[in-house]
Design a protein around this motif. Structure first.
Motif, PDB file in Angstrom:
ATOM      1  N   GLN A 256       0.842  -1.181   0.000  1.00 24.17           N
ATOM      2  CA  GLN A 256       0.000   0.000   0.000  1.00 24.17           C
ATOM      3  C   GLN A 256       0.885   1.241   0.000  1.00 24.17           C
ATOM      4  OE1 GLN A 256      -3.163   0.314  -0.321  1.00 24.17           O
ATOM      5  NE2 GLN A 256      -3.975  -1.740   0.022  1.00 24.17           N
ATOM      6  N   PRO A 257       0.978   1.950  -1.132  1.00 19.02           N
ATOM      7  CA  PRO A 257       1.853   3.119  -1.200  1.00 19.02           C
ATOM      8  C   PRO A 257       1.268   4.347  -0.495  1.00 19.02           C
ATOM      9  CG  PRO A 257       0.675   2.825  -3.269  1.00 19.02           C
ATOM     10  CD  PRO A 257       0.310   1.647  -2.401  1.00 19.02           C
ATOM     11  N   GLU A 258      -0.047   4.352  -0.183  1.00 26.78           N
ATOM     12  CA  GLU A 258      -0.660   5.517   0.423  1.00 26.78           C
ATOM     13  C   GLU A 258      -0.126   5.747   1.838  1.00 26.78           C
ATOM     14  OE1 GLU A 258      -2.323   2.952  -0.731  1.00 26.78           O
ATOM     15  OE2 GLU A 258      -3.632   3.567  -2.364  1.00 26.78           O
ATOM     16  N   GLN A 259      -0.267   7.004   2.306  1.00 26.50           N
ATOM     17  CA  GLN A 259       0.111   7.335   3.669  1.00 26.50           C
ATOM     18  C   GLN A 259      -1.101   7.125   4.573  1.00 26.50           C
ATOM     19  OE1 GLN A 259       1.662  11.333   3.397  1.00 26.50           O
ATOM     20  NE2 GLN A 259       3.741  10.556   3.299  1.00 26.50           N
ATOM     21  N   TYR A 260      -0.830   6.724   5.812  1.00 29.97           N
ATOM     22  CA  TYR A 260      -1.902   6.402   6.739  1.00 29.97           C
ATOM     23  C   TYR A 260      -1.712   7.114   8.068  1.00 29.97           C
ATOM     24  CZ  TYR A 260      -3.495   2.635   3.686  1.00 29.97           C
ATOM     25  OH  TYR A 260      -3.991   1.924   2.636  1.00 29.97           O
ATOM     26  N   LEU A 261      -2.843   7.352   8.751  1.00 37.72           N
ATOM     27  CA  LEU A 261      -2.854   7.734  10.154  1.00 37.72           C
ATOM     28  C   LEU A 261      -3.048   6.466  10.982  1.00 37.72           C
ATOM     29  CD1 LEU A 261      -5.201  10.860  10.130  1.00 37.72           C
ATOM     30  CD2 LEU A 261      -2.744  10.854  10.548  1.00 37.72           C
ATOM     31  N   LYS A 262      -2.360   6.378  12.103  1.00 35.31           N
ATOM     32  CA  LYS A 262      -2.482   5.196  12.947  1.00 35.31           C
ATOM     33  C   LYS A 262      -3.087   5.592  14.295  1.00 35.31           C
ATOM     34  CE  LYS A 262       0.221   1.399  15.002  1.00 35.31           C
ATOM     35  NZ  LYS A 262       1.571   0.806  15.142  1.00 35.31           N
ATOM     36  N   ILE A 263      -4.217   4.955  14.613  1.00 35.58           N
ATOM     37  CA  ILE A 263      -4.878   5.153  15.896  1.00 35.58           C
ATOM     38  C   ILE A 263      -4.746   3.850  16.672  1.00 35.58           C
ATOM     39  CG2 ILE A 263      -6.984   5.863  17.076  1.00 35.58           C
ATOM     40  CD1 ILE A 263      -5.849   7.929  15.103  1.00 35.58           C
ATOM     41  N   GLN A 264      -4.349   3.958  17.929  1.00 40.77           N
ATOM     42  CA  GLN A 264      -4.107   2.760  18.737  1.00 40.77           C
ATOM     43  C   GLN A 264      -5.061   2.727  19.938  1.00 40.77           C
ATOM     44  OE1 GLN A 264      -0.289   1.980  21.155  1.00 40.77           O
ATOM     45  NE2 GLN A 264       0.092   0.930  19.218  1.00 40.77           N
ATOM     46  N   ILE A 265      -5.682   1.559  20.151  1.00 44.55           N
ATOM     47  CA  ILE A 265      -6.538   1.320  21.317  1.00 44.55           C
ATOM     48  C   ILE A 265      -5.886   0.190  22.114  1.00 44.55           C
ATOM     49  CG2 ILE A 265      -8.817   0.617  22.150  1.00 44.55           C
ATOM     50  CD1 ILE A 265      -8.492   1.924  18.643  1.00 44.55           C
ATOM     51  N   LYS A 266      -5.351   0.545  23.284  1.00 43.80           N
ATOM     52  CA  LYS A 266      -4.566  -0.407  24.067  1.00 43.80           C
ATOM     53  C   LYS A 266      -5.239  -0.652  25.412  1.00 43.80           C
ATOM     54  CE  LYS A 266       0.197  -1.089  25.749  1.00 43.80           C
ATOM     55  NZ  LYS A 266       1.543  -0.494  25.830  1.00 43.80           N
ATOM     56  N   ASP A 267      -5.354  -1.944  25.820  1.00 43.20           N
ATOM     57  CA  ASP A 267      -5.947  -2.255  27.122  1.00 43.20           C
ATOM     58  C   ASP A 267      -5.004  -3.139  27.935  1.00 43.20           C
ATOM     59  OD1 ASP A 267      -6.485  -5.153  26.789  1.00 43.20           O
ATOM     60  OD2 ASP A 267      -7.967  -4.531  25.303  1.00 43.20           O
ATOM     61  N   ASN A 268      -5.357  -3.343  29.191  1.00 43.62           N
ATOM     62  CA  ASN A 268      -4.559  -4.178  30.093  1.00 43.62           C
ATOM     63  C   ASN A 268      -5.340  -5.425  30.511  1.00 43.62           C
ATOM     64  OD1 ASN A 268      -6.491  -2.918  31.633  1.00 43.62           O
ATOM     65  ND2 ASN A 268      -5.158  -2.541  33.403  1.00 43.62           N
ATOM     66  N   GLY A 269      -6.135  -5.924  29.560  1.00 48.44           N
ATOM     67  CA  GLY A 269      -7.030  -7.037  29.857  1.00 48.44           C
ATOM     68  C   GLY A 269      -6.368  -8.400  29.822  1.00 48.44           C
ATOM     69  N   ILE A 270      -7.191  -9.427  29.587  1.00 49.28           N
ATOM     70  CA  ILE A 270      -6.720 -10.812  29.676  1.00 49.28           C
ATOM     71  C   ILE A 270      -5.861 -11.213  28.487  1.00 49.28           C
ATOM     72  CG2 ILE A 270      -8.702 -11.511  31.081  1.00 49.28           C
ATOM     73  CD1 ILE A 270      -9.910 -12.752  28.541  1.00 49.28           C
ATOM     74  N   GLY A 271      -5.932 -10.429  27.388  1.00 51.21           N
ATOM     75  CA  GLY A 271      -5.124 -10.764  26.217  1.00 51.21           C
ATOM     76  C   GLY A 271      -5.597 -12.041  25.556  1.00 51.21           C
ATOM     77  N   MET A 272      -4.804 -12.512  24.614  1.00 49.49           N
ATOM     78  CA  MET A 272      -5.157 -13.754  23.913  1.00 49.49           C
ATOM     79  C   MET A 272      -3.907 -14.403  23.346  1.00 49.49           C
ATOM     80  SD  MET A 272      -6.974 -12.183  20.499  1.00 49.49           S
ATOM     81  CE  MET A 272      -7.615 -10.718  21.317  1.00 49.49           C
ATOM     82  N   GLU A 273      -4.041 -15.664  22.995  1.00 51.47           N
ATOM     83  CA  GLU A 273      -2.903 -16.401  22.431  1.00 51.47           C
ATOM     84  C   GLU A 273      -2.682 -16.006  20.978  1.00 51.47           C
ATOM     85  OE1 GLU A 273      -3.669 -20.513  22.987  1.00 51.47           O
ATOM     86  OE2 GLU A 273      -3.724 -20.400  25.177  1.00 51.47           O
ATOM     87  N   GLN A 274      -1.444 -16.156  20.500  1.00 45.56           N
ATOM     88  CA  GLN A 274      -1.084 -15.735  19.148  1.00 45.56           C
ATOM     89  C   GLN A 274      -1.900 -16.452  18.081  1.00 45.56           C
ATOM     90  OE1 GLN A 274       1.186 -13.285  18.131  1.00 45.56           O
ATOM     91  NE2 GLN A 274       1.034 -12.753  20.305  1.00 45.56           N
ATOM     92  N   ASN A 275      -2.219 -17.734  18.299  1.00 45.21           N
ATOM     93  CA  ASN A 275      -2.957 -18.476  17.273  1.00 45.21           C
ATOM     94  C   ASN A 275      -4.420 -18.053  17.179  1.00 45.21           C
ATOM     95  OD1 ASN A 275      -3.606 -19.503  19.766  1.00 45.21           O
ATOM     96  ND2 ASN A 275      -3.771 -21.628  19.076  1.00 45.21           N
ATOM     97  N   HIS A 276      -4.868 -17.166  18.084  1.00 48.62           N
ATOM     98  CA  HIS A 276      -6.240 -16.671  18.029  1.00 48.62           C
ATOM     99  C   HIS A 276      -6.360 -15.345  17.271  1.00 48.62           C
ATOM    100  CE1 HIS A 276      -7.382 -19.097  21.900  1.00 48.62           C
ATOM    101  NE2 HIS A 276      -7.374 -19.843  20.802  1.00 48.62           N
TER     102      HIS A 276
END
Length: 418
Positions: free
Chosen positions: A341-361
């Motif tokens: 993707q050559p276009e420029q993007y804005l990045k918005i991040q939503i971060k929590d401190n919850g239970i998380g998940m395994e990588q295969n999920h």
């Protein structure tokens, strides 16, 4: 004495040869002066060299023969005086069998010849003509350029460009356009059917569900046995889940449309979502930290749905101990995770401190109806994140996720800079 005679004879022969060369040179020069022969002079290292245009004429004729287009010279009544090899190949006859015939004999319609000649008077020199081949069974379209050679030469020059391949491409493009229009028509029909289906789901199906829940609530559980009361609760719970599923399906389907885009301040959006989720935020004692966020050209309704799903998701999957902490901000100087993707993007991040998940999920969570936990552990129908993915696609963006088990989850939203 004998040697002197030999030298004299040799000199006399050389003088005679030089006189002959001088005579030929003078003859050429006189002819050039009188206009009988065209010539040009080329200076090579300061030395003038004379070239008769007889050589240039030969080169020109060779060029015409090797030309990647048909070339003809005709009289004003259409008699072919000359044709090159390329035209011979187009027609399928040797040049000697074409020369001496009339050009309109190779037109698909002989009536086209007179208008072409008449058009020269008005400066119209280009036309599209259909030619016949030698068998008269096949035809080919051609573009012809006509040049009146008078008064220098009594005749007309014609250059012929075969348009067969061009017409094939045009026909293929037209057919492709028709196929595309048919597919669009079919897609519109499917969308109309989908809207009718959504109407049935959102109205006709919910009405009997509403009645099941309503009449279930009217039953006095005190008259039921413990087993019957438990069964009634299971039935009511199932009806409520089905009702919730219907709402989510309607919501998922509604976000396939491209809604009107306006300037949307994401800080205002998140504050509105926080007001909507006030009860669950208060109950879970969740903290939402809002950092620097941009104003986007987006659908306001879809942005509310997007952040509502992500924030409620972060609260739902929080740890039992401690308070949910959700941090939302714009990330600068990042390396995009969107490939090709050559276009420029804005990045918005939503971060929590919850239970998380395994990588295969991680690859499963954006799939509709995909649940990572049992329904008795966490509520929901597995549609919320699928809606988020669809909303980002509607805005030509992307959503990705990073997570570690028991450490929390981070969602990254990429919006193209318009």
């Amino acid at each position: 004495m004998k040697d002197n005679n030999t030298n004299i004879e040799s000199l006399q022969a050389e003088i005679a040869a030089l006189k002959e060369q001088l005579y030929e040179s003078n003859s050429i020069v006189d002819a050039i002066k009188e206009g009988d022969v065209d010539a040009l002079v080329v200076n090579t290292n300061g030395t003038p060299q004379l070239y008769s245009l007889e050589t240039a004429d030969y080169t020109f004729r060779l060029l015409i023969e090797k030309f990647g287009q048909g070339a003809l010279s005709i009289s004003r009544n259409g008699l072919i005086l000359y044709c090159n090899d390329y035209f011979s190949k187009l027609i399928g006859l040797p040049a000697e069998k074409i020369i001496g015939n009339y050009i309109y004999e190779y037109f698909n319609s002989k009536d086209n010849f007179v208008p072409i000649i008449e058009a020269l008077k008005y400066g119209i020199t280009t036309h599209e003509i259909v030619f016949k081949t030698e068998t008269y069974r096949n035809t080919f379209p051609a573009y012809i350029a006509v040049t009146d050679l008078e008064p220098a030469v009594q005749g007309i020059g014609i250059v012929i460009t075969d348009l067969t391949e061009k017409k094939k491409h045009e026909d293929a493009l037209i057919q492709h356009q028709k196929d595309l229009e048919e597919k669009i028509h079919e897609l519109n029909r499917i969308n109309a059917n989908l809207e009718e289906f959504i109407h049935v789901i959102s109205h006709d199906l919910k009405e009997p569900l509403r009645k099941i829940v309503m009449y279930n609530g009217r039953i006095d559980a005190s008259y039921l046995s413990e087993a019957d009361a438990k069964s009634m609760n299971v039935m009511k719970s199932a009806a409520l889940r089905l009702n919730s599923l219907v709402d989510d399906l309607v919501s998922y389907s509604s976000h396939t449309a491209q809604e009107e885009r306006t300037d949307v301040n994401l800080v205002d959006i998140i504050r509105e979502v926080s007001d909507d989720l006030e009860i669950i935020i208060t109950d879970k004692k969740a903290v939402i930290q809002i950092g620097k966020l941009p104003t986007l050209k987006a659908s306001r309704v879809q942005m509310r749905q997007l952040f509502s799903n992500l924030i409620s998701n972060a609260i739902k999957y929080s740890k039992k101990e401690g308070f949910p902490l959700i941090q939302i901000s714009q990330i600068d100087n990042f390396e995009s995770e969107i490939p090709n993707q050559p276009e420029q993007y804005l990045k918005i991040q939503i971060k929590d401190n919850g239970i998380g998940m395994e990588q295969n999920h991680l690859l499963k969570i954006f799939t509709i109806f995909q649940r990572l936990h049992a329904k008795n552990e966490y509520s929901g129908n597995g549609i919320g994140l699928a809606i988020c993915k669809k909303i980002m696609e509607n805005h030509s963006g992307n959503i990705t996720v990073e997570s570690k088990l028991n450490e929390g989850t981070t969602f990254n939203l990429y919006f193209p800079i318009l």
